[in-house]
Design an enzyme around this catalytic site. Structure first.
Site, short mmCIF file in Angstrom:
data_model
loop_
_atom_site.label_atom_id
_atom_site.label_comp_id
_atom_site.label_asym_id
_atom_site.label_seq_id
_atom_site.Cartn_x
_atom_site.Cartn_y
_atom_site.Cartn_z
N LEU A 188 -2.25 31.71 31.23
CA LEU A 188 -2.72 30.34 32.02
C LEU A 188 -1.12 29.27 31.92
O LEU A 188 -0.72 29.32 32.85
CB LEU A 188 -3.84 29.84 31.36
N ASP A 189 -1.33 28.88 30.70
CA ASP A 189 -0.08 28.06 30.56
C ASP A 189 0.49 28.25 29.23
O ASP A 189 0.33 28.00 28.18
CB ASP A 189 -0.75 26.45 30.58
#
Length: 962
Positions: free
Chosen positions: A598-599
């Site tokens: 995701l991040d």
């Protein structure tokens, strides 16, 4: 003689010839799945059976007391009651056949393969029905599968279906549901007098009831009553036809703002058939163009939430949606629409009838189908909530009329099939999903979704050649290291593939077994990462290795991958140790793909993709701001310290608060030391997110070195960018409290300061005592020392808030036996470790999600770009808002799915990059974004002229230090 595998193109037989061809043929009418309590439809009516029997066709029918036509009517028409249907060559049903029944009806009849006709719900690769599709693949004697949904004329229009009846029943269900929604406001609508569709004996009776209700006065508080219908197919036509029984006034959508304010509208019912051009607009501001829309759908945005939704009383959704197209209305846009609707009037946008019933489709917030006995629910309470009716078997509420219509449409195709022919336009061939044990034509790609049959015929083993199904039955081995919080969606994605053999290696085998749930093509192996020999053996046997382990282990795994020339995929940032392996990996022809969660991960893919598309339009990026956060849903965050719960590695969350940061705002570069990252004045107290829906009280913390992403994202030299920042989102108050924990010594990660815990009392006393330089013995001395440490820091943290948080976390055990596991505290860890590891274990237990709770992922980019030719400045926002469920967290989906999707691309040889890489190449980010869109995790994009609020607000507030 009937042949199921091929269709003849010879002219239609005469009736006498047809009788001869059908003399040995048997057609079976199946009863529907007993679990589908309300399914009363039938594919052939007794009248149709009579015609076929007259032509020499033997018809068998299973007894069923729910069916709209009693079995005696079929017997009177010439059919025979037969409860196994074993003699039947062609078997007709409406919905999917239960697998146990299907298994008994797969074998040929006297050497002739059977043909099954149904709505199979397999042609889009629906995972839940892949076991059904597998029954039609793998053996030359497997039955043929024909899907009603694929029966079309030459221009692609469906010819056999229930769409019109879905629309007719759905709009009446919607009116009934809206009456209940308004009753909850204390308002009695005339539609309270309308019975639900299944209570009417016929369609004519339901029409008459609508006409009667239409004569009743509409309360002024509901006036005008506005019904909006979307769609242009049979579903929408059914809804619109039934609404003509009411005294409706048809108006264009552009009239809505005026009509709802016009006193002359009192007591009237208005109908808006909303056309695409009334809510779909090109991102350049140009009007809707159908050809342009279908060729480049993501160049368009829906403004339904602002132009239509706030004004309607009942919204009837009859339009379909496909991945890769803009949604009609996202969850965040619903929040905007509800706020606008309340400003228009209290009765607006209270009810939605989603006849399309496309779960998480065009209406992102529609997350489940409903049933006839429980027809509606409150969707998206996090943005205000709206009543949604989403029954998925609406036509069965009008079973007699719907069955008669369906039977008449089906008869020509059935006669052709009986005669061993196709229709002149080739419709049966187009509708055939599988024949002779192989998937037909355009359906070959489904092979990659199928579970492996128990016995694979030799002619299909190792099948080569082009196409998605090539090599389907050759198992490819994936080694998944780790079974923690984000593993389950990745495992599910891997096991959708019938050609994948998965090994999950974990030091927690109970957790791993729970993740794989006993599926045949998955194996659990116990692995301690200290056992290098076992790790080496597992890597050697794999085709691709996926590591969901903590970051320090990735380099060790990568070394083994290079040794055995195996590719590796991780979701983690590229560490210096990992980057140092680049040359060796490239020389070994190995890909070490990182930062695809995701991040980092989705944020990278979406930013690079948007930059590439802007460049193709002749735009240059001048400002880039991006924030991402994994949080508890608002209703789960209010009563816990930090406003936070852990949906991924707790140590990683704590360690991230010690990273130094560098970024650029409005032309100035700023650097923040790691020890100051959470100090007040070093983070952003308020982050106004573009496209994130209902306002959330969020703060932002700069994330590492943002300036390096000028190169990573291809944004050009840092000097050419006025703003470049990446940050992490948290609820307000998180940073102050975590800074206090840091200065109290709870986040110390120095290896030389490792210590063992006799009990949790000792953890607090040792950390805080080390800060004040004296030993602490009791509760009072600890409290006083904490107050001293907090007061001596310049971070402006309130000592009372810190003490209150620690009271919740740990102080409750100081007065008692802290090793007795009271109040949900974990057992003290074995062995010595730095303070941060002990604290992570403590918070992981105290700040865990309970079974009924859910999390939230928010990702938002704001990009300002300038036209190279005209100098025109535009702001593009791209956002993702995902709520988890009690069964699957948003974080696990947003990390596990892109990891798995990328790994499968690597497994299939579709990623050519080698060495240490992120997802910056088109061969990675384009298919991953496409697959995420299919999975309901697509980014939502918006554009506006000029500069957006995020970058400007951040620069202003940073300069004034809040």
């Amino acid at each position: 003689m009937f042949v199921a595998r091929t269709f003849s193109s010879k002219p239609a037989l005469s009736r006498l010839s047809a009788r001869r061809a059908a003399s040995s043929l048997v057609v079976g009418i199946r009863r529907e799945d007993p679990q589908r309590l309300w399914e009363r439809r039938c594919p052939l009516t007794p009248d149709a059976v009579h015609d076929l029997v007259r032509d020499g066709v033997r018809i068998l029918v299973q007894d069923c007391h729910r069916r709209i036509f009693p079995v005696r009517e079929f017997v009177e028409a010439g059919a025979e009651v037969h409860n196994t249907l074993q003699p039947a060559h062609i078997i007709l049903g409406i919905k999917e056949t239960p697998l146990d029944e299907l298994d008994s009806l797969c074998a040929p009849v006297a050497g002739t393969p059977r043909t099954h006709i149904m709505f199979s719900h397999t042609t889009k690769g629906q995972p839940y029905n892949m076991p059904l599709l597998s029954r039609f693949v793998g053996s030359r004697d497997a039955p043929t599968l024909i899907d009603y949904e694929l029966l079309t004329n030459e221009d692609g229009t469906r010819t056999v279906g229930f769409g019109w009846f879905a629309g007719a029943a759905g709009v009446v269900e919607g009116l009934c549901a809206s009456a209940h929604a308004h009753l909850e406001l204390g308002i009695a609508s005339p539609f309270l007098n309308l019975a639900r569709p299944y209570t009417y004996r016929s369609l004519d009776d339901m029409r008459a009831a609508l006409r009667a209700v239409g004569t009743m006065p509409m309360p002024e508080v509901l006036s005008p009553f506005v019904i909006a219908v979307t769609g242009s197919g049979n579903v929408a036509r059914g809804a619109l036809d039934l609404l003509q029984e009411l005294p409706v006034h048809r108006i264009p959508a552009s009239e809505l703002p005026r009509i709802v304010q016009d006193p002359n509208s009192a007591g009237k019912i208005y109908l808006v058939h909303v056309r695409p051009e009334e809510y779909l607009f090109h991102l350049d501001g140009k009007p809707y163009d159908r050809e342009s829309y279908y060729s480049t759908p993501l160049d368009y945005q829906s403004r339904f939430h602002e132009l239509i939704a706030p004004y309607v009383s009942l919204f009837v959704n009859g339009t379909g949606w496909r991945p890769g197209f803009p949604r009609l209305m996202t969850t965040s846009e619903l929040g905007v629409a509800l706020q606008a609707a309340r400003a228009v009037g209290p009765t607006r946008l209270r009810s939605i009838a989603d006849i399309s019933c496309d779960v998480e489709g065009g209406l992102e917030f529609m997350r489940k189908a409903t049933t006839i006995d429980d027809p509606y629910y409150t969707a998206a309470p996090e943005v205000g909530g709206v009543q949604v009716m989403s029954i998925d078997i609406l036509p069965t509420e009008l079973p007699r009329d719907a069955s008669a219509h369906f039977s008449n449409a089906l008869k020509p195709y059935l006669r052709a099939l009986i005669n061993g022919e196709d229709t002149p336009d080739g419709a049966l061939a187009r509708a055939t999903v599988a024949r002779g044990g192989e998937l037909a034509g355009s359906h070959e790609w489904l092979m990659e979704r199928l579970p492996l049959p128990k016995e694979t015929p030799a002619h299909l083993l190792g099948r080569g050649g082009a196409g998605a199904g090539a090599g389907m039955f050759k198992k490819k081995k994936i080694l998944l290291l780790g079974s923690g919080m984000v593993a389950k969606p990745a495992v599910d994605e891997f096991l959708r593939r019938g050609d994948v053999s998965l090994i999950v290696a974990s030091n927690n085998t109970a957790e791993a077994h729970d993740v794989v749930r006993g599926r045949a093509n998955a194996e659990v192996v116990a692995l301690d990462m200290g056992d290098k020999g076992k790790l080496d053996s597992l890597v050697e046997k794999a085709d691709v290795v996926v590591s969901l382990l903590p970051v320090p282990f990735h380099t060790t795994v990568a070394e083994h991958c290079i040794k055995h020339a195996k590719h590796l995929v991780t979701a983690s940032y590229i560490s210096p140790a990992m980057r140092a392996l680049h040359s060796r990996a490239a020389e070994a022809d190995v890909l070490l793909l990182n930062e695809i969660g995701l991040d980092p991960g989705i944020d990278h893919c979406s930013a690079i993709d948007l930059r590439a598309r802007l460049e193709k339009r002749g735009m240059r990026i001048t400002r880039f701001a991006s924030f991402c956060g994994g949080l508890p849903a608002p209703e789960c965050a209010g009563d816990v310290p930090l406003g936070y719960k852990f949906s991924w590695n707790p140590r990683g969350v704590l360690a991230a608060s010690t990273n130094a940061a560098r970024f650029k705002l409005d032309g100035t570069v700023y650097t923040v030391a790691g020890e100051d990252l959470m100090r007040r004045g070093s983070y952003f107290h308020d982050v106004p997110l573009p496209g994130a829906g209902a306002p959330l009280a969020l703060e932002g913390v700069a994330n590492r070195d943002s300036l390096s992403y000028a190169s990573t994202y291809g944004l050009g030299p840092v000097q050419g960018l006025a703003t470049l920042i990446r940050g992490t989102l948290r609820y307000r108050g998180f940073s102050d409290l975590l800074h206090a924990f840091k200065i109290l010594g709870f986040l110390n990660a120095e290896e030389q300061d490792r210590f063992a815990l006799p009990d949790w009392r000792y953890f607090v006393m040792r950390c805080v005592g080390g800060k004040v330089g004296r030993e602490l013995y009791d509760d009072a001395s600890v409290r006083a020392a904490i107050a001293d440490v907090v007061a001596s820091d310049s971070g402006d943290v309130d000592a009372h808030d810190v003490l209150q948080a620690l009271e919740w976390c740990v102080f409750g055990v100081l007065a008692g036996n802290a090793n007795a596991n009271p109040d949900g505290l974990p057992r003290v860890p074995h062995g010595s470790a730095p303070a941060i590891d002990h604290f992570a274990a403590l918070l992981a237990a105290k700040l865990k999600y309970f079974p009924h709770e859910r999390d939230l992922v928010v990702l938002a980019h704001e990009i300002v770009a300038v036209g190279e030719n005209d100098g025109r400045e535009e702001t593009w926002s791209s956002s993702l808002v995902v709520y988890g469920s009690p069964n699957e967290s948003a974080m696990s989906r947003c990390v596990g799915l892109p990891v798995a999707m990328a790994a499968l691309r690597v497994l299939d040889g579709e990623v050519r990059s080698r060495g240490v890489c992120g997802p910056g190449e088109e061969e990675v980010y384009v298919p991953v974004l496409r697959d995420l869109e299919h999975a309901g995790l697509g980014m939502v994009e918006r554009t506006r002229p000029g500069r957006g609020p995020l970058g400007e607000t951040l620069a202003r507030r940073w300069q004034h230090k809040f």
